[in-house]
Design a protein around this motif. Structure first.
Motif, mmCIF file in Angstrom:
data_model
loop_
_atom_site.group_PDB
_atom_site.id
_atom_site.type_symbol
_atom_site.label_atom_id
_atom_site.label_comp_id
_atom_site.label_asym_id
_atom_site.label_seq_id
_atom_site.Cartn_x
_atom_site.Cartn_y
_atom_site.Cartn_z
ATOM 1 N N ALA A 207 -15.930 75.090 46.870
ATOM 2 C CA ALA A 207 -15.489 76.016 47.919
ATOM 3 C C ALA A 207 -15.910 75.523 49.298
ATOM 4 O O ALA A 207 -15.134 75.600 50.260
ATOM 5 C CB ALA A 207 -16.061 77.409 47.657
ATOM 6 N N GLU A 208 -17.115 75.006 49.386
ATOM 7 C CA GLU A 208 -17.587 74.498 50.676
ATOM 8 C C GLU A 208 -16.861 73.214 51.070
ATOM 9 O O GLU A 208 -16.585 72.986 52.250
ATOM 10 C CB GLU A 208 -19.099 74.296 50.610
ATOM 11 N N ASP A 209 -16.527 72.384 50.069
ATOM 12 C CA ASP A 209 -15.728 71.185 50.353
ATOM 13 C C ASP A 209 -14.357 71.585 50.891
ATOM 14 O O ASP A 209 -13.841 70.963 51.840
ATOM 15 C CB ASP A 209 -15.559 70.347 49.085
ATOM 16 N N LEU A 210 -13.761 72.617 50.279
ATOM 17 C CA LEU A 210 -12.453 73.094 50.730
ATOM 18 C C LEU A 210 -12.546 73.648 52.145
ATOM 19 O O LEU A 210 -11.689 73.354 52.993
ATOM 20 C CB LEU A 210 -11.927 74.161 49.768
ATOM 21 N N ALA A 211 -13.578 74.432 52.418
ATOM 22 C CA ALA A 211 -13.750 75.001 53.759
ATOM 23 C C ALA A 211 -13.899 73.898 54.801
ATOM 24 O O ALA A 211 -13.332 73.987 55.903
ATOM 25 C CB ALA A 211 -14.965 75.925 53.775
ATOM 26 N N GLU A 212 -14.642 72.853 54.445
ATOM 27 C CA GLU A 212 -14.824 71.730 55.374
ATOM 28 C C GLU A 212 -13.510 71.013 55.643
ATOM 29 O O GLU A 212 -13.198 70.670 56.794
ATOM 30 C CB GLU A 212 -15.846 70.758 54.790
ATOM 31 N N LEU A 213 -12.720 70.800 54.586
ATOM 32 C CA LEU A 213 -11.402 70.172 54.756
ATOM 33 C C LEU A 213 -10.522 71.004 55.684
ATOM 34 O O LEU A 213 -9.845 70.467 56.568
ATOM 35 C CB LEU A 213 -10.707 70.028 53.399
ATOM 36 N N CYS A 214 -10.524 72.311 55.463
ATOM 37 C CA CYS A 214 -9.667 73.194 56.248
ATOM 38 C C CYS A 214 -10.077 73.206 57.717
ATOM 39 O O CYS A 214 -9.219 73.231 58.613
ATOM 40 C CB CYS A 214 -9.715 74.606 55.672
ATOM 41 N N THR A 215 -11.370 73.196 57.963
ATOM 42 C CA THR A 215 -11.864 73.188 59.340
ATOM 43 C C THR A 215 -11.552 71.869 60.029
ATOM 44 O O THR A 215 -11.079 71.830 61.173
ATOM 45 C CB THR A 215 -13.381 73.439 59.367
ATOM 46 N N GLU A 216 -11.796 70.767 59.312
ATOM 47 C CA GLU A 216 -11.613 69.443 59.905
ATOM 48 C C GLU A 216 -10.157 69.129 60.192
ATOM 49 O O GLU A 216 -9.826 68.524 61.225
ATOM 50 C CB GLU A 216 -12.196 68.379 58.971
ATOM 51 N N HIS A 217 -9.256 69.549 59.291
ATOM 52 C CA HIS A 217 -7.856 69.150 59.419
ATOM 53 C C HIS A 217 -6.933 70.293 59.849
ATOM 54 O O HIS A 217 -5.725 70.081 59.980
ATOM 55 C CB HIS A 217 -7.365 68.564 58.089
ATOM 56 N N GLY A 218 -7.474 71.478 60.050
ATOM 57 C CA GLY A 218 -6.652 72.573 60.552
ATOM 58 C C GLY A 218 -5.733 73.167 59.511
ATOM 59 O O GLY A 218 -4.516 73.235 59.731
#
Length: 244
Positions: A207-218
């Motif tokens: 979940a945290e990996d997904l959140a990081e992806l979403c934040t980094e790539h919009g």
């Protein structure tokens, strides 16, 4: 584009731009954005005028997804069938493969998990890496088929097989290094994780990996799933205050 005279050349340029815009809007604003619906409607009109079957297949898949997010399940199933018919008539492997994936998704949403599983397995059988190399899509077709297989198998009670499909989907997404595909797979399969009785600490990391992806790539569309998965994992770990 505005400087070109109306005609085939201008329409071809516009179609390419509309397709690129549709992909960008879907990835960054989600399938409910009004701009996305307007873009794919215009793209469909241009595809039909120019007789571009591969692009038309992409538009039909997008319109199927639009019907799904609106809860128009019967229309979504009709759109997926139209996509399968296009692939058959045109002998277009991309349209056929996309039609199988969209049918798997549409019938899953209608609650027919057996039909959904059948279409997902058909898509995996039909998959050819050459298709992905010639047609660029927002989410990799093989990863899509695998995550759809995971979901249908989960709801049919075949948890070991579902877990294997999930692992394959994530491994493939990471192998091809396509961040939007990885985000989509993490988001969609997170809904099945609760049934797998997996280690909540590992699920929290996903979940945290997904959140990081979403934040980094919009990718705000998938960020909602990251928040849900994080909350569910923290609750399982006995940390309800953080889950809220």
């Amino acid at each position: 584009l505005a400087t070109l005279p109306d005609g085939t050349e201008r329409q071809e340029y516009e179609l390419d731009l509309q397709m690129a815009l549709a992909d960008a809007v879907a990835a960054t604003h989600g399938l409910t954005a009004p701009t996305w619906a307007e873009t794919i409607a215009r793209a469909r009109l241009l595809c039909e005028k120019l007789s571009r079957p591969t692009q038309l297949a992409m538009v039909l898949a997008s319109q199927c997804n639009l019907h799904l997010v609106r809860g128009e399940l019967e229309l979504a199933c009709q759109e997926s069938k139209e996509l399968l018919d296009l692939g058959k008539v045109r002998n277009d492997p991309f349209a056929t493969l996309s039609g199988c994936n969209q049918s798997a998704l549409a019938w899953f949403c209608r609650g027919d998990f057996t039909a959904s599983r059948g279409y997902a397995e058909q898509a995996l059988t039909l998959y050819d890496p050459a298709i992905s190399s010639t047609v660029k899509w927002t989410i990799d077709l093989q990863a899509t088929a695998l995550e759809l297989s995971c979901r249908s198998l989960t709801y049919l009670g075949y948890l070991d097989k579902a877990r294997l499909s999930r692992s394959k989907a994530l491994a493939h997404a990471r192998q091809i290094k396509h961040v939007h595909t990885l985000a989509a797979v993490l988001a969609m399969t997170s809904l099945c994780d609760v049934y797998f009785q997996s280690d909540p600490a590992l699920l929290l990391q996903d979940a945290e990996d997904l959140a990081e992806l979403c934040t980094e790539h919009g990718f705000p569309y998938w960020a909602v799933s990251a928040s849900w998965a994080r909350g569910a994992s923290l609750s399982e770990l006995g940390r309800p205050g953080e889950a809220l």
